[in-house]
Motif scaffolding. Structure first.
Motif, PDB file in Angstrom:
ATOM      1  N   ASN A   1     -32.825  12.365  27.266  1.00  0.00           N
ATOM      2  CA  ASN A   1     -31.932  13.418  26.802  1.00  0.00           C
ATOM      3  C   ASN A   1     -30.520  12.836  26.716  1.00  0.00           C
ATOM      4  O   ASN A   1     -29.803  12.733  27.713  1.00  0.00           O
TER       5      ASN A   1
ATOM      6  N   THR B   1     -29.352  16.101  21.868  1.00  0.00           N
ATOM      7  CA  THR B   1     -29.471  17.518  22.226  1.00  0.00           C
ATOM      8  C   THR B   1     -28.075  18.117  22.285  1.00  0.00           C
ATOM      9  O   THR B   1     -27.078  17.399  22.225  1.00  0.00           O
TER      10      THR B   1
ATOM     11  N   HIS C   1     -28.678  10.434  32.137  1.00  0.00           N
ATOM     12  CA  HIS C   1     -29.770  10.901  31.282  1.00  0.00           C
ATOM     13  C   HIS C   1     -30.843  11.635  32.101  1.00  0.00           C
ATOM     14  O   HIS C   1     -31.383  11.083  33.060  1.00  0.00           O
TER      15      HIS C   1
ATOM     16  N   ARG D   1     -26.215  19.108  24.644  1.00  0.00           N
ATOM     17  CA  ARG D   1     -25.703  19.020  26.010  1.00  0.00           C
ATOM     18  C   ARG D   1     -24.585  17.979  26.057  1.00  0.00           C
ATOM     19  O   ARG D   1     -24.435  17.186  25.127  1.00  0.00           O
TER      20      ARG D   1
ATOM     21  N   ASP E   1     -33.646  20.738  25.229  1.00  0.00           N
ATOM     22  CA  ASP E   1     -34.684  19.938  25.869  1.00  0.00           C
ATOM     23  C   ASP E   1     -35.039  18.741  24.992  1.00  0.00           C
ATOM     24  O   ASP E   1     -35.186  18.869  23.771  1.00  0.00           O
ATOM     25  N   GLU E   2     -35.206  17.580  25.625  1.00  0.00           N
ATOM     26  CA  GLU E   2     -35.463  16.353  24.866  1.00  0.00           C
ATOM     27  C   GLU E   2     -36.807  16.369  24.155  1.00  0.00           C
ATOM     28  O   GLU E   2     -36.938  15.774  23.064  1.00  0.00           O
TER      29      GLU E   2
END
Length: 763
Positions: free
Chosen positions: A325, A362, A299, A364, A138-139
């Protein structure tokens, strides 16, 4: 030959797309169809964990598999690329993972075989051992986490070298803007203060042509045939990685089967280039549709917005906190934080503004450029916020905007004036089309109807450069050489129209040479709706240069004769060429102050869009049906009105999918819906009635008064739909996508009967 200002036979007419017949007959060139002699196919072994140190990579079984030619790991890449880290702004992404993996799906090894099925079988035989680390997804959580995606920041471009050596942070790039005076004092003096938070989630580009690259060793150099939107950058970056002169790297790009930002900068090119050099044979890597989801996303963001309003309904202060993110590697994320962040205050005249926009690492997949470049997320927040303030103040949403809208010549929060940007006209036109202020049937029973609208603004990317060449042959035909990429937006057609206009020849007599860095001159890239404005200017200048040389030849001949005779008199035969060149970088750009973000000239032009929506909501299920979309765009004077109209429709449909249904789902970093069976883009049955209105006007600095419009239709769809849902059922959705479940839960909560998290919703 007529001067460009005296006739408009080519420019301004809706000429047919020049590649249409090739596409519908299947004859068009796509890299996916390219086969070279002795070519190997590459398949990628990908990480199965989100964050870990690599303990070992055992490739012995894969190497022994019949038909496998070569298996490469990150250490092998160092043999041809000593520092194998690439990136447009940060040099932080390894060609193949080195030491660590930072997201599920990260490339760890590459198997090469003549048969792609053999390569895929061998990938499953690679044994990678990991020492797992704590991931962060999570950002917002990443800001305070002590688990760092990167131990140290690695800025690559001069403008951000102040970040070099910064350690122990997940903030990849911090952007800030300060406008006016003391924003906190302005909040203290405000009559009303409103504060809201909004969220968007990662979505996928999913062009129907996934990324694909073929690399071919050619004597002392290397040729890359690739589906990419920025061939000039690819040539530069591959040469940097190889420590070669750029003249040894050739990049060819034919038509693309869609891009939307997914094919910008480096995707597969560095990996395939290294593989071809190590194998000493042509290598092709074609991603599957599933692999796209692990390669690039849009994003997701958390957006916090706070506004102060005086007793007359004027916004006096605004604070914006935006957390992007960015995934595991920076890519273009810092530029999204900067270029989108600068307009976070919206198209409103606000005396005191403070904006912080952070690109956050992150665990991801990488988040990169996507149609709208962060602005659909921002506008989702500030146009929801605007409607919420209006309703709480009991002011009509249109009246509230009119009290606060930036007008022609007003100074934006960046310090740059809005010139030839029809913000007020767009607001008026979209509400006229919605019949705002007139009676509206809200429905009855369980089906309720509502309408809403939104307006947004975007600055063009600056500074950037485009170059072009126009060759006029002795038969009067012309050939255009430029590195702009046609990925379905109709750039080739519009560019041919500009050449034809200047040279006073039929559009059909203009040939286009597609990007080939051995032949076509430099271009920053096909991105950010910059192409028509920047490359259009370069093409116009190149055509004018060619025309001037023809006129000089005619003056030397002493008579008005056909073009072939001019060449015959000069060369003895009706043969030869005249070549014109043009280069365009918008003049006057003033870099923003690093502390305040202020600039007197931050963009060559502004893009303005507005959308109105009419919706129907089933209060028993929360299902939202879009009945009507009205898109208003400021595109200056269109070069090809029909293409612009189609661009606006396509953009709004794309954003509608991300508004209503598209979201990449993750389970501890693993994408769980990486296919069209589970990730739903709009079908024909999902598309409502769409009306487009292009504002009549002329962009003062644009070629023939035109400017880019490819992203404009994305800006306001999401917030217009959210505002319409509120109008229908009185609940506000703070997260995208606006699913039936989201709306139903909001309805239950409003009725003081919220659903438990584990309850199912029958839709």
């Amino acid at each position: 030959m007529n001067d460009q200002t005296t006739q408009s036979r080519a420019v301004g007419a809706s000429h047919p797309r020049r590649e249409a017949r090739e596409k519908v007959t299947g004859r068009i060139e796509y890299i996916h169809n390219l086969r070279l002699p002795n070519m190997l196919h590459g398949k990628i072994c990908r990480s199965t964990v989100a964050h870990a140190r690599i303990v070992s990579v055992d490739t012995s079984e894969a190497e022994a598999h019949p038909g496998v030619e070569l298996v490469l790991t990150g250490e092998d890449i160092r043999k041809v690329m000593p520092e194998p880290y690439f990136g447009v702004m940060f040099h932080d992404q390894p060609v193949l993972a080195l030491d660590k993996v930072r997201y599920v799906g990260e490339p760890v090894a590459l198997v090469l075989a003549a048969d792609p099925n053999v390569a895929a079988e061998a990938v499953a035989l690679i044994d990678v051992r990991y020492d797992e680390l704590e991931p962060v997804f999570d950002e917002v959580d990443a800001l305070s986490s002590t688990s760092y995606v990167h131990e140290e920041l690695k800025p690559g471009v001069p403008e951000i070298q102040f970040l070099k050596g910064v350690r122990d942070t997940n903030v990849g790039f911090p952007y800030q803007l300060r406008h006016g005076g003391d924003v906190d004092a302005a909040f203290e003096a405000a009559e009303h203060v409103f504060e809201h938070e909004f969220r968007t989630h990662p979505s996928a580009h999913v062009p129907l042509e996934p990324p694909v690259t073929v690399a071919e060793p050619t004597g002392p150099g290397l040729t890359l045939h690739t589906a990419n939107q920025s061939p000039s950058f690819v040539a530069y970056e591959i040469a940097r990685l190889l420590n070669w002169p750029q003249s040894k790297v050739r990049v060819r790009v034919p038509y693309l089967g869609g891009g939307f930002g997914a094919k910008l900068w480096i995707r597969l090119e560095a990996l395939v280039a290294a593989a071809a050099l190590l194998a000493k044979r042509p290598v092709k890597v074609s991603l599957s549709m599933e692999e796209q989801f692990y390669t690039i996303t849009k994003h997701g963001a958390t957006l916090r917005i706070k506004s102060g309003v005086d007793k007359d309904g004027r916004i006096t202060a605004r604070k914006c906190e935006v957390y992007w993110n960015g995934g595991a590697y920076a890519d273009i994320g810092p530029a999204v934080a900067f270029h989108a962040g600068m307009t976070a205050a919206g198209p409103y005249d606000i005396p005191d503004v403070a904006i912080n926009s952070l690109s956050v690492y992150t665990n991801r997949p990488v988040a990169g450029a996507m149609r709208g470049f962060g602005h659909p997320q921002l506008i989702w927040a500030y146009e929801n916020h605007t409607d919420m303030m209006a309703h709480e103040l009991c002011i009509d949403p249109l009246d509230f905007r009119r009290r606060n809208i930036l007008r022609e010549g007003s100074v934006h929060a960046t310090g740059t004036a809005l010139n030839t940007s029809a913000v007020e006209k767009a607001l008026d036109r979209v509400t006229e089309r919605l019949n705002w202020g007139k009676p509206f049937d809200k429905g009855n029973g369980t089906i309720r109807r509502g309408r809403g609208f939104a307006i947004g603004i975007k600055a063009s990317i600056a500074p950037s450069t485009s170059e072009a060449m126009v060759r006029v042959s002795s038969d009067g035909s012309a050939t255009l050489y430029c590195s702009s990429v046609d990925m379905g937006q109709g750039a080739d057609t519009a560019h041919a129209q500009i050449v034809a206009e200047v040279l006073d020849i039929p559009v059909q007599r203009v040939n286009i040479v597609h990007p080939d860095t051995d032949v076509t001159p430099y271009d920053t890239g096909t991105l950010g709706s910059r192409t028509l404005y920047h490359m259009g200017h370069a093409i116009r200048l190149a055509a004018l240069d060619a025309r001037a040389k023809l006129e000089e030849m005619a003056a030397e001949s002493g008579s008005n004769v056909p073009i072939w005779e001019l060449f015959a008199r000069k060369n003895g035969l009706p043969v030869g060429n005249v070549i014109g060149t043009g280069s365009f970088t918008p003049p006057g750009h003033v870099p923003p102050d690093p502390m305040t973000g202020q600039s007197s000239d931050i963009t060559p032009y502004w893009m303005v869009g507005a959308t109105g929506a009419e919706v129907e909501v089933d209060t028993e299920t929360g299902r939202v049906t879009i009945l009507r979309l009205v898109n208003v765009a400021d595109a200056g004077t269109p070069i090809n009105p029909q293409i612009v109209d189609h661009q606006i429709s396509g953009a709004s449909i794309m954003q509608l999918g991300q508004t209503m249904q598209e979201k990449v789902h993750f389970d501890y970093g693993q994408v769980t819906n990486a296919s069209f069976a589970d990730y739903k883009i709009p079908s024909m049955l999902d598309i409502p009635a769409i009306e487009n209105a292009l504002l009549e006007g002329e962009e003062a600095g644009g070629p023939f008064g035109a400017k880019g419009a490819g992203e404009t239709g994305t800006f306001c769809v999401s917030s217009a739909v959210a505002n319409a849902v509120f109008d229908a059922v009185g609940v506000r959705v703070h997260e995208m996508p606006i699913t039936g479940e989201t709306v139903y839960r909001a309805l239950r909560k409003a009725a003081n009967d919220p659903l438990e998290e584990d309850q199912d919703v029958a839709l």
